[in-house]
Design a protein around this motif. Structure first.
Motif, PDB file in Angstrom:
ATOM      1  N   ASN A 107       0.821  -1.071   0.161  1.00  0.00           N
ATOM      2  CA  ASN A 107      -0.059  -0.109   0.027  1.00  0.00           C
ATOM      3  C   ASN A 107       0.890   1.367   0.068  1.00  0.00           C
ATOM      4  O   ASN A 107       1.608   1.490   0.889  1.00  0.00           O
ATOM      5  CB  ASN A 107      -0.784   0.026   1.229  1.00  0.00           C
ATOM      6  N   THR A 134       6.923  -5.798  14.680  1.00  0.00           N
ATOM      7  CA  THR A 134       6.768  -7.211  14.848  1.00  0.00           C
ATOM      8  C   THR A 134       7.964  -7.604  14.647  1.00  0.00           C
ATOM      9  O   THR A 134       8.244  -8.871  15.413  1.00  0.00           O
ATOM     10  CB  THR A 134       5.977  -7.697  13.359  1.00  0.00           C
ATOM     11  N   LYS A 193      -3.706 -11.314   6.558  1.00  0.00           N
ATOM     12  CA  LYS A 193      -3.449 -10.330   5.594  1.00  0.00           C
ATOM     13  C   LYS A 193      -2.457 -10.794   4.551  1.00  0.00           C
ATOM     14  O   LYS A 193      -2.879 -10.325   3.311  1.00  0.00           O
ATOM     15  CB  LYS A 193      -2.919  -9.109   6.409  1.00  0.00           C
ATOM     16  N   HIS A 194      -1.047 -11.224   4.887  1.00  0.00           N
ATOM     17  CA  HIS A 194      -0.294 -11.735   3.494  1.00  0.00           C
ATOM     18  C   HIS A 194      -1.194 -12.839   2.694  1.00  0.00           C
ATOM     19  O   HIS A 194      -1.066 -12.451   1.516  1.00  0.00           O
ATOM     20  CB  HIS A 194       0.849 -12.395   4.350  1.00  0.00           C
TER      21      HIS A 194
HETATM   22  C1  HEM Z   1       1.629  -6.224   6.373  1.00  0.00           C
HETATM   23  C2  HEM Z   1       5.019  -8.055   9.029  1.00  0.00           C
HETATM   24  C3  HEM Z   1       6.870 -10.367   5.490  1.00  0.00           C
HETATM   25  C4  HEM Z   1       3.993  -7.766   2.453  1.00  0.00           C
HETATM   26  C5  HEM Z   1       2.369  -6.475   7.434  1.00  0.00           C
HETATM   27  C6  HEM Z   1       2.102  -6.248   8.806  1.00  0.00           C
HETATM   28  C7  HEM Z   1       2.980  -6.778   9.366  1.00  0.00           C
HETATM   29  C8  HEM Z   1       4.011  -7.471   8.475  1.00  0.00           C
HETATM   30  C9  HEM Z   1       3.215  -6.547  11.045  1.00  0.00           C
HETATM   31  C10 HEM Z   1       0.833  -5.412   9.186  1.00  0.00           C
HETATM   32  C11 HEM Z   1      -0.336  -6.186   9.504  1.00  0.00           C
HETATM   33  C12 HEM Z   1      -1.677  -5.333   9.554  1.00  0.00           C
HETATM   34  O1  HEM Z   1      -1.933  -4.845   8.597  1.00  0.00           O
HETATM   35  O2  HEM Z   1      -2.320  -5.642  10.756  1.00  0.00           O
HETATM   36  C13 HEM Z   1       5.701  -8.880   8.379  1.00  0.00           C
HETATM   37  C14 HEM Z   1       7.050  -9.705   8.904  1.00  0.00           C
HETATM   38  C15 HEM Z   1       7.639 -10.191   7.820  1.00  0.00           C
HETATM   39  C16 HEM Z   1       6.795  -9.977   6.538  1.00  0.00           C
HETATM   40  C17 HEM Z   1       7.568  -9.630  10.195  1.00  0.00           C
HETATM   41  C18 HEM Z   1       8.685 -11.158   7.648  1.00  0.00           C
HETATM   42  C19 HEM Z   1       8.992 -12.084   8.559  1.00  0.00           C
HETATM   43  C20 HEM Z   1       6.257  -9.795   4.242  1.00  0.00           C
HETATM   44  C21 HEM Z   1       6.884 -10.253   2.748  1.00  0.00           C
HETATM   45  C22 HEM Z   1       5.829  -9.433   2.104  1.00  0.00           C
HETATM   46  C23 HEM Z   1       4.954  -8.503   2.898  1.00  0.00           C
HETATM   47  C24 HEM Z   1       7.714 -11.148   2.522  1.00  0.00           C
HETATM   48  C25 HEM Z   1       5.643  -9.437   0.611  1.00  0.00           C
HETATM   49  C26 HEM Z   1       6.816  -8.920  -0.374  1.00  0.00           C
HETATM   50  C27 HEM Z   1       3.216  -6.936   3.005  1.00  0.00           C
HETATM   51  C28 HEM Z   1       2.037  -6.422   2.856  1.00  0.00           C
HETATM   52  C29 HEM Z   1       1.396  -5.734   3.901  1.00  0.00           C
HETATM   53  C30 HEM Z   1       2.173  -6.530   4.903  1.00  0.00           C
HETATM   54  C31 HEM Z   1       1.777  -5.917   1.256  1.00  0.00           C
HETATM   55  C32 HEM Z   1       0.140  -5.049   3.961  1.00  0.00           C
HETATM   56  C33 HEM Z   1       0.331  -3.468   4.396  1.00  0.00           C
HETATM   57  C34 HEM Z   1       1.027  -2.761   3.330  1.00  0.00           C
HETATM   58  O3  HEM Z   1       0.669  -2.882   2.102  1.00  0.00           O
HETATM   59  O4  HEM Z   1       1.347  -1.518   3.781  1.00  0.00           O
HETATM   60  N1  HEM Z   1       3.426  -7.419   7.400  1.00  0.00           N
HETATM   61  N2  HEM Z   1       5.912  -9.028   6.940  1.00  0.00           N
HETATM   62  N3  HEM Z   1       5.378  -8.771   4.008  1.00  0.00           N
HETATM   63  N4  HEM Z   1       3.104  -7.188   4.614  1.00  0.00           N
HETATM   64 FE1  HEM Z   1       4.423  -8.202   5.641  1.00  0.00          FE
END
Ligand code: HEM
Length: 406
Positions: free
Chosen positions: A44, A60, A84-85
């Motif tokens: 986003n 996190t 969410k992922h």
């Molecule tokens: C959302 C942590 C890996 C893509 C989030 C959120 C957290 C988080 C805390 C917010 C959740 C919410 O909205 O309540 C992590 C951690 C990761 C990880 C600790 C690794 C261990 C990834 C990877 C991707 C990814 C590999 C893809 C490339 C996203 C996206 C969002 C998100 C697109 C939605 C929020 C946004 O678009 O700004 N993640 N994530 N994440 N994560 Fe991850």
């Protein structure tokens, strides 16, 4: 399994993360999007601009680091994020990209303080954390696909009906283009909508709660047109409001999320919403009214005034038809028309004395959703009233934040 030495190094660097955590993740995103601009199709952009996602990731990683030797304790948090992922289409092959850039960012921000030993320890720890996400997400993808009528990834839906609910909120009734079955969902869950605006370089994905009960031949979302104030207007919500017409198609991922109504009990349920936070609450209300008609349910909604009050008629109809459904309305600033009609129960904000007056008892399961100040106020009112934590359930619109933070 991480060695004792690695765990020690990770734990020793947590204080530095606390100080530099957000700087590190900010730098991490900058570098990652430079090297992998295709990821801008998933993330986003507005959360990036506002620094919201940076904070969520930093928190996190910090929490995971603190629990690195007992990661099972943070499984509920991992699951919530994994929902969410999965709904966004995050895949195992994305994790090494995130890991690599996280380490690069740590090195970049901490400079010489980030020794090889520290970087190696974080590399290992990230691997363990990433594996926990990947395996939980795999289960979720499998479950989404194997469910009757289910699917993994995105599926094309047709907008069957578009209904204006208030000045800012419009409902979209979505039916699968393939006319095949729609899987059941749990009320409170959301779907992701992916749009490809021809004038835009990247796709944009947003989550919207399903706003009707499960078991229909459509999914309904009720979308607020987001005004940006100091930022650009909401990309997806404005696109849906302005461009999408009945008969158009949208890409949708299967329902996700763990903010769901507990139906294994008949304890009274109280649903409290602020503004567009009413969408999961209306789904829960309709579900209780249909599936647990003997269960007492109270629907409390706070809106600016009658013009901003969505889905009023359907809620009113339920209160008239169903003996166990009650509803109360709070308007922050009623219009002259509202005053003349006397169509609300309280003026101003929901507070504890009023909640006590309308509910009379705190023996209930409480669910609420709305803007951050609203959520903070409701949660502290319920805690002050002595409602136990395990009866208090809430969900955020955007990335989760700590409600105790001032
Ligand atoms: C959302 C942590 C890996 C893509 C989030 C959120 C957290 C988080 C805390 C917010 C959740 C919410 O909205 O309540 C992590 C951690 C990761 C990880 C600790 C690794 C261990 C990834 C990877 C991707 C990814 C590999 C893809 C490339 C996203 C996206 C969002 C998100 C697109 C939605 C929020 C946004 O678009 O700004 N993640 N994530 N994440 N994560 Fe991850």
């Amino acid at each position: 399994m991480l060695s004792a030495k690695t765990i020690e190094t990770i734990k020793a660097t947590v204080p530095a993360l606390e100080i530099y955590g957000e700087a590190i993740t900010k730098r991490f995103y900058e570098m990652m999007f430079t090297n992998h601009p295709e990821l801008l199709n998933i993330f986003n952009h507005m959360n990036q601009k506002q620094g919201r996602q940076q904070g969520a990731l930093a928190n996190t990683v910090y929490a995971a680091a603190q629990h690195i030797d007992k990661l099972e304790q943070i499984i509920p948090v991992v699951k919530q994020i994994a929902h969410k992922h999965r709904s966004l289409g995050v895949k195992p092959e994305h994790y090494p990209i995130v890991g690599e850039h996280l380490l690069l960012a740590i090195k970049d921000v901490l400079g010489d303080a980030a020794t090889d030993e520290i970087i190696d320890a974080w590399g290992e720890a990230y691997g363990v954390i990433a594996q926990a996400f990947i395996s939980i997400e795999k289960e979720m993808y499998d479950e989404a696909e194997q469910q009757e009528g289910g699917w993994a990834g995105f599926r094309t839906f047709v907008v069957d009906k578009k209904v204006t609910e208030s000045t800012a909120i419009t409902s979209f009734y979505l039916k699968p283009q393939d006319n095949q079955l729609l899987p059941a969902f749990l009320s409170g869950q959301y779907i992701s909508v992916k749009i490809s605006d021809p004038g835009e370089q990247y796709t944009h994905i947003r989550q919207y709660s399903l706003s009707d009960a499960p078991g229909k031949d459509y999914y309904r979302i009720s979308v607020k047109r987001e005004r940006g104030n100091n930022y650009p207007d909401g990309k997806v919500s404005n696109y849906l409001h302005n461009q999408i017409k009945e008969g158009d198609t949208l890409e949708i991922s299967a329902p996700a999320g763990d903010f769901t109504l507990n139906m294994d009990t008949t304890i009274p349920v109280v649903l409290i919403s602020g503004g567009v936070g009413l969408t999961p609450m209306v789904s829960m209300l309709n579900t209780v009214a249909e599936k647990q008609p003997e269960r007492d349910v109270t629907f409390i909604h706070a809106a600016i005034n009658g013009e901003h009050h969505a889905l009023r008629d359907s809620v009113e109809k339920l209160t008239q038809e169903k003996k166990h459904v009650k509803s109360f309305i709070c308007y922050e600033a009623p219009t002259e028309k509202d005053r003349a009609a006397g169509n609300y129960d309280k003026e101003g904000y929901i507070d504890l004395p009023w909640l006590k007056e309308v509910l009379q008892s705190n023996e209930a399961d409480f669910y609420f959703c709305g803007p951050l100040p609203f959520m903070k106020a409701i949660r502290s009112a319920l805690l002050e009233w002595g409602v136990p934590q395990n009866r208090i359930h809430f969900e955020f619109f955007g990335p989760a934040v700590n409600l105790d933070k001032k």
